[in-house]
Design an enzyme around this catalytic site. Structure first.
Site, mmCIF file in Angstrom:
data_model
loop_
_atom_site.group_PDB
_atom_site.id
_atom_site.type_symbol
_atom_site.label_atom_id
_atom_site.label_comp_id
_atom_site.label_asym_id
_atom_site.label_seq_id
_atom_site.Cartn_x
_atom_site.Cartn_y
_atom_site.Cartn_z
ATOM 1 N N GLN A 1 -70.882 -11.625 52.690
ATOM 2 C CA GLN A 1 -71.360 -10.673 51.695
ATOM 3 C C GLN A 1 -70.426 -10.672 50.484
ATOM 4 O O GLN A 1 -69.230 -10.451 50.617
ATOM 5 C CB GLN A 1 -71.435 -9.261 52.321
ATOM 6 C CG GLN A 1 -72.037 -8.203 51.418
ATOM 7 C CD GLN A 1 -73.503 -8.458 51.086
ATOM 8 O OE1 GLN A 1 -74.297 -8.804 51.955
ATOM 9 N NE2 GLN A 1 -73.859 -8.311 49.817
ATOM 10 N N ASP B 1 -77.824 -18.298 52.880
ATOM 11 C CA ASP B 1 -77.846 -17.706 51.534
ATOM 12 C C ASP B 1 -78.179 -18.766 50.477
ATOM 13 O O ASP B 1 -78.508 -18.437 49.345
ATOM 14 C CB ASP B 1 -76.474 -17.086 51.208
ATOM 15 C CG ASP B 1 -76.533 -15.584 51.047
ATOM 16 O OD1 ASP B 1 -77.649 -15.046 50.944
ATOM 17 O OD2 ASP B 1 -75.464 -14.953 51.017
ATOM 18 N N LYS C 1 -79.896 -5.520 55.778
ATOM 19 C CA LYS C 1 -80.105 -6.835 56.395
ATOM 20 C C LYS C 1 -80.174 -6.698 57.912
ATOM 21 O O LYS C 1 -81.020 -7.311 58.570
ATOM 22 C CB LYS C 1 -78.982 -7.802 55.973
ATOM 23 C CG LYS C 1 -79.124 -8.253 54.525
ATOM 24 C CD LYS C 1 -77.889 -8.947 53.969
ATOM 25 C CE LYS C 1 -78.070 -9.176 52.471
ATOM 26 N NZ LYS C 1 -76.879 -9.691 51.788
#
Ligand code: NDP
Length: 280
Positions: free
Chosen positions: A97, A120, A53
């Site tokens: 995460q 997200d 990322k």
């Protein structure tokens, strides 16, 4: 023999478009999109995802800040960091995460992120917006799948789309997005009776089960477009949820693993971060 859908190539082409959008934002509004990533602990797969990322942000010109926290970090500390990032002017997107260590609640952390920074797309507000068709962040993997289908020219209207897997991050949202594009959608799961009889009806077949190579070639409708979301390590091989070598003989197009859906997921995260900065 199926066309192989080049997710990596499509993702890289999109990155070029996104880099131009970043440049324009910097030039016109003096705003550089910023992504904050919170990584707790030492999970090797998570560390790799976060590194990927970071690299993608760099390629596109998005500034990224990774908070690598020790495994003993408390939930309270993570929530305090999220609060701080919610307030930050430089940070437009926040990502925690997953999975988190067991003493930290995924749910508490996701709920703490301001929906305007939920790049997200996991916050209940984002999920609700998706359900009712309002503007909001789309979860990255389902969004990436839809862009892949669009870029390879699949017209979903009136098609039968079969989705295998009903998770909140892949199966359910992709089913809603397929429905939005006027497909007739069937959503399968571990209790679906005679799975093969259902998957064989799919003009489009999306598989997200995490069960290595569970969909054999005889479960695919001839001419179907197959999207294999699975990423499974089997020995030192990475395989999908579909038996690629069998399915490619039956399907008209198929995503490989790796190099199919995976690269699109990260590109959609960057796209959401840029949108968050544009909406700002
Ligand atoms: P989950 O484990 O959350 O969900 C799996 C789903 O598959 C469940 O709904 C489960 O059904 C269903 N399932 C399991 N076994 C069967 C079976 N034998 N027959 C039918 N359905 C079954 O997984 P995720 O959705 O999070 O991930 C799925 C896969 O996609 C994984 O391999 C993951 O690594 C990969 N992935 C890849 C991403 C990428 O960027 N490429 C991003 C996210 C995930 P039930 O609900 O009944 O238990």
């Amino acid at each position: 023999m199926a066309d192989i859908i080049d997710g990596k190539g499509i993702a890289r082409a999109m990155e070029k478009e996104l880099a131009e959008q970043v440049e324009a934002l910097v030039k016109d509004r003096d705003v550089r999109p910023g992504l904050a990533v919170i990584l707790v602990g030492e999970d090797p797969a998570s560390k790799t995802y976060v590194r990927n990322k970071e690299r993608a942000c760099k390629r596109v010109g998005v500034s990224s800040k990774v908070y690598r926290l020790p495994v003993e970090t408390t939930e309270k500390e993570v929530l305090a960091l999220i609060d701080e990032l919610n307030e930050s002017q430089e940070i437009h997107g926040i990502l925690v995460q997953l999975p988190l260590p067991p003493h930290i609640s995924d749910k508490a952390c996701i709920h703490a992120i301001e929906p305007e920074k939920d790049v997200d797309g996991f916050h209940p507000i984002s999920a609700g917006n998706l359900l009712i068709g309002e503007k909001g962040f789309l979860p990255c993997t389902p969004h990436g799948i839809m862009v892949l289908l669009e870029r390879v020219g699949v017209d979903l209207k009136g098609k039968h789309a079969v989705v295998v897997g009903r998770s909140n991050i892949v199966g359910k949202p992709v089913a809603l997005l397929l429905l939005r594009q006027h497909a007739t959608v069937t959503l399968c799961h571990s209790r679906t009776a005679d799975l093969g009889a259902v998957t064989r009806q799919g003009d489009v077949l999306v598989v997200a089960t995490g069960r290595p190579e569970m969909i054999s070639g005889d479960m695919v409708k001839p001419g179907a477009v197959v999207i294999d979301v699975g990423v499974n390590k089997v020995g030192d091989r990475l395989v999908g949820d579909v038996v690629f070598d069998e399915a490619k003989e039956v399907a008209s197009a198929i995503t490989p693993v790796p190099g199919g859906v995976g690269p699109m997921t990260i590109t959609m995260l960057i796209k959401n971060t840029i949108e968050a900065a544009q909406w700002n």
